[in-house]
Design an enzyme around this catalytic site. Structure first.
Site, PDB file in Angstrom:
ATOM      1  N   ASP A   1      -5.401 -21.723  20.117  1.00  0.00           N
ATOM      2  CA  ASP A   1      -6.436 -20.667  20.010  1.00  0.00           C
ATOM      3  C   ASP A   1      -5.792 -19.317  20.561  1.00  0.00           C
ATOM      4  O   ASP A   1      -4.680 -19.276  21.409  1.00  0.00           O
ATOM      5  CB  ASP A   1      -7.386 -20.995  21.113  1.00  0.00           C
TER       6      ASP A   1
ATOM      7  N   HIS B   1      -3.124 -23.083  23.571  1.00  0.00           N
ATOM      8  CA  HIS B   1      -3.139 -21.591  23.534  1.00  0.00           C
ATOM      9  C   HIS B   1      -1.785 -21.086  23.190  1.00  0.00           C
ATOM     10  O   HIS B   1      -0.871 -21.404  23.907  1.00  0.00           O
ATOM     11  CB  HIS B   1      -3.803 -20.962  24.555  1.00  0.00           C
TER      12      HIS B   1
HETATM   13 NI    NI Z   1     -10.249 -18.806  23.325  1.00  0.00          NI
END
Ligand code: NI
Length: 532
Positions: free
Chosen positions: A343, A484
């Site tokens: 992400d 991430h």
């Molecule tokens: Ni996010």
């Protein structure tokens, strides 16, 4: 139970035509200059075409080499979600998982899986799958075939080439006769199912086949389900019948049959089963063209025709939808799959991450921010080119639940378009920032929402070891794992994640693949595709 297959006296079936070619081949012994007896034995030339040699067909080879093992496979790419591509690749992936799960501690065992094309036309595509394993001194080899029938759109086992099970039995008899006459193998020494059938079968068939023999309370006509209508009913291109027959005839040499250049069958047998052949790798025993007359199904004749025309169908191949980077290619219901998701990017570490993923043939899903897509266009294009999936993580990470319907639609649309402009694909799914969404959010868009079941908390710990450790201990088949890629420590965790999960037999797939068919419903919220 009565006779082996319940067709009455086998004597009637043994009066198959004698092989002209046997005597013709033996005649070769007298030809001057033909000094090798080996050349005179009946031998089939199989039509097996490398996918690389076929116009309009692409194949993909995947190799993953680690300190503990080497695995590789090559599969044909017939289009986005072509059933034969999915079936071939899924079977190879299953085999790979089984191999890795039982890998020995010592040495560097190898598993190599390959495919050749046996028939290709608008009607049918036949594929031969081979599996070679080696560990230390030992080597094993298995092979089987799959047949795509474009009429039903189904991928069928080898039995679908035959009219019915009586025809399969006759093919075994023809094979037995060839082995007896061409290779001087006494009937009593014929191997496996061929021997069973040639000797009248009674009783030994079930044991050899290891398959389920029909219960005693079923009518005593053996493997034929619709006994009375056996010649009237649908032939073995009927998927249910074909699969049932394949189970009953498991272990038959016909499992690895190609068509021969002479229009008959080329049945592969192990060299130790046919020692007279003097071959090392394989023996291709012919079943003559005339002995297959009346035995094949419509699909079987179509396949033979395709093989005899050299599989030169080129653009007439029954290709599926246009091959796209994003397409369902593995059946994760039957597999140990995991979807790794990244992400908040793309970012400066994304390119490194793509390099790491490549070494394991790992596909991932990137929930990108629309505002960053044009800052890092190269990794975004690369994601799409290398089969990764792009998801929508909004334009600039705003909390969708705090926005009006109009604002939500505008944000999601803008991000979709930014991705499509660069990659040609619109993100199939949305991941709402913070996992935050409500009824308004769900009603405002027409894409599914995908959350996660394994949260590595990588943004918090910034500790690569903790991230990989958490992933390896929490992932189960069907998991969706959250990372991430904007954090360097997260990207640095991925080699250990991939190594550990690969070692456990996992396959790294996109979100779309892990959920698979029938797919995801717009507006619905998903966390994982765990089976239970
Ligand atoms: Ni996010």
């Amino acid at each position: 139970m009565g006779g082996l297959l319940g067709y009455g006296p086998l004597v009637a079936l043994t009066s198959l035509r004698r092989k002209i070619s046997v005597s013709a081949a033996l005649g070769l012994l007298l030809v001057p200059g033909c000094h090798s007896a080996e050349q005179a034995l009946p031998y089939a030339e199989a039509v097996r075409t490398s996918p690389d040699d076929m116009v309009g067909l692409r194949a993909r080879t995947v190799t993953v080499a680690t300190d503990h093992s080497v695995v590789s496979y090559r599969y044909p790419m017939l289009g986005g979600a072509h059933p034969l591509t999915v079936e071939t690749r899924t079977r190879m992936a299953q085999r790979q998982t089984a191999f890795l799960e039982e890998i020995p501690d010592r040495g560097t065992p190898e598993l190599h899986q390959d495919v050749t094309i046996l028939a290709a036309s608008p009607d049918v595509v036949g594929a031969r799958l081979t599996v070679t394993t080696s560990a230390g001194m030992g080597e094993t080899f298995e092979a089987g075939t799959l047949w795509y029938d474009s009429q039903s759109g189904e991928v069928l086992p080898w039995t679908s080439l035959f009219r019915d099970e009586e025809a399969i039995q006759r093919a075994h008899l023809a094979l037995a006769e060839m082995l007896e006459e061409g290779y001087n193998i006494p009937t009593q020494q014929l191997p496996g199912l061929v021997g069973d059938v040639a000797q009248g079968g009674g009783g030994t068939y079930g044991a050899t086949a290891g398959a389920e023999v029909p219960d005693d309370d079923t009518p005593s006509d053996g493997p034929i389900d619709e006994g009375d209508e056996k010649s009237e009913g649908p032939d073995l291109t009927d998927p249910e019948r074909a699969h049932a027959a394949a189970e009953r005839w498991a272990g038959s040499p016909l499992e690895d049959t190609a068509f021969s250049t002479a229009g008959g069958l080329a049945v592969r047998m192990d060299p130790e089963e046919v020692p007279a052949a003097g071959r090392v790798d394989e023996v291709l025993v012919p079943v003559e063209s005339e002995d297959t007359e009346g035995l094949l199904s419509e699909l079987g004749y179509q396949a033979r025709e395709a093989a005899l025309s050299g599989n030169n169908a080129d653009d007439a191949l029954p290709l599926g939808e246009e091959l796209s980077a994003q397409g369902h290619t593995l059946d994760c219901v039957r597999l140990k799959c995991v979807a790794l998701t990244f992400d908040d990017g793309p970012g400066e570490h994304t390119d490194t991450l793509l390099d790491i993923l490549e070494t394991y043939d790992a596909q991932a899903t990137f929930y990108v921010l629309g505002s960053l897509v044009n800052e890092f266009p190269d990794p975004v294009r690369r994601m799409a080119e290398e089969g990764h999936e792009l998801g929508n993580h909004t334009w600039k990470h705003d909390d969708l639940a705090q926005m009006s319907g109009t604002e939500i639609r505008k944000d999601i649309k803008r991000t979709n378009e930014a991705v499509r402009e660069l990659t040609g694909f619109s993100p199939p799914t949305i991941r709402p920032p913070y996992g935050s969404l409500d009824g308004t959010v769900r009603r405002s868009v027409d894409q599914p929402f995908v959350l996660w079941d394994v949260d590595t908390l990588d943004w918090q710990s910034r500790d690569s070891d903790a991230v990989s450790e958490h992933t390896l201990t929490h992932t189960v088949p069907g998991s969706v794992v959250l990372f991430h890629d904007i954090h360097e420590t997260s990207v640095q965790a991925i080699p250990a994640v991939l190594a550990g999960l690969h070692r456990q037999g996992y396959h790294f797939v996109t979100v779309t693949d892990v959920f698979g068919a029938p797919g995801l419903e717009p507006g619905d919220v998903y966390t994982d595709a765990r089976v239970s």
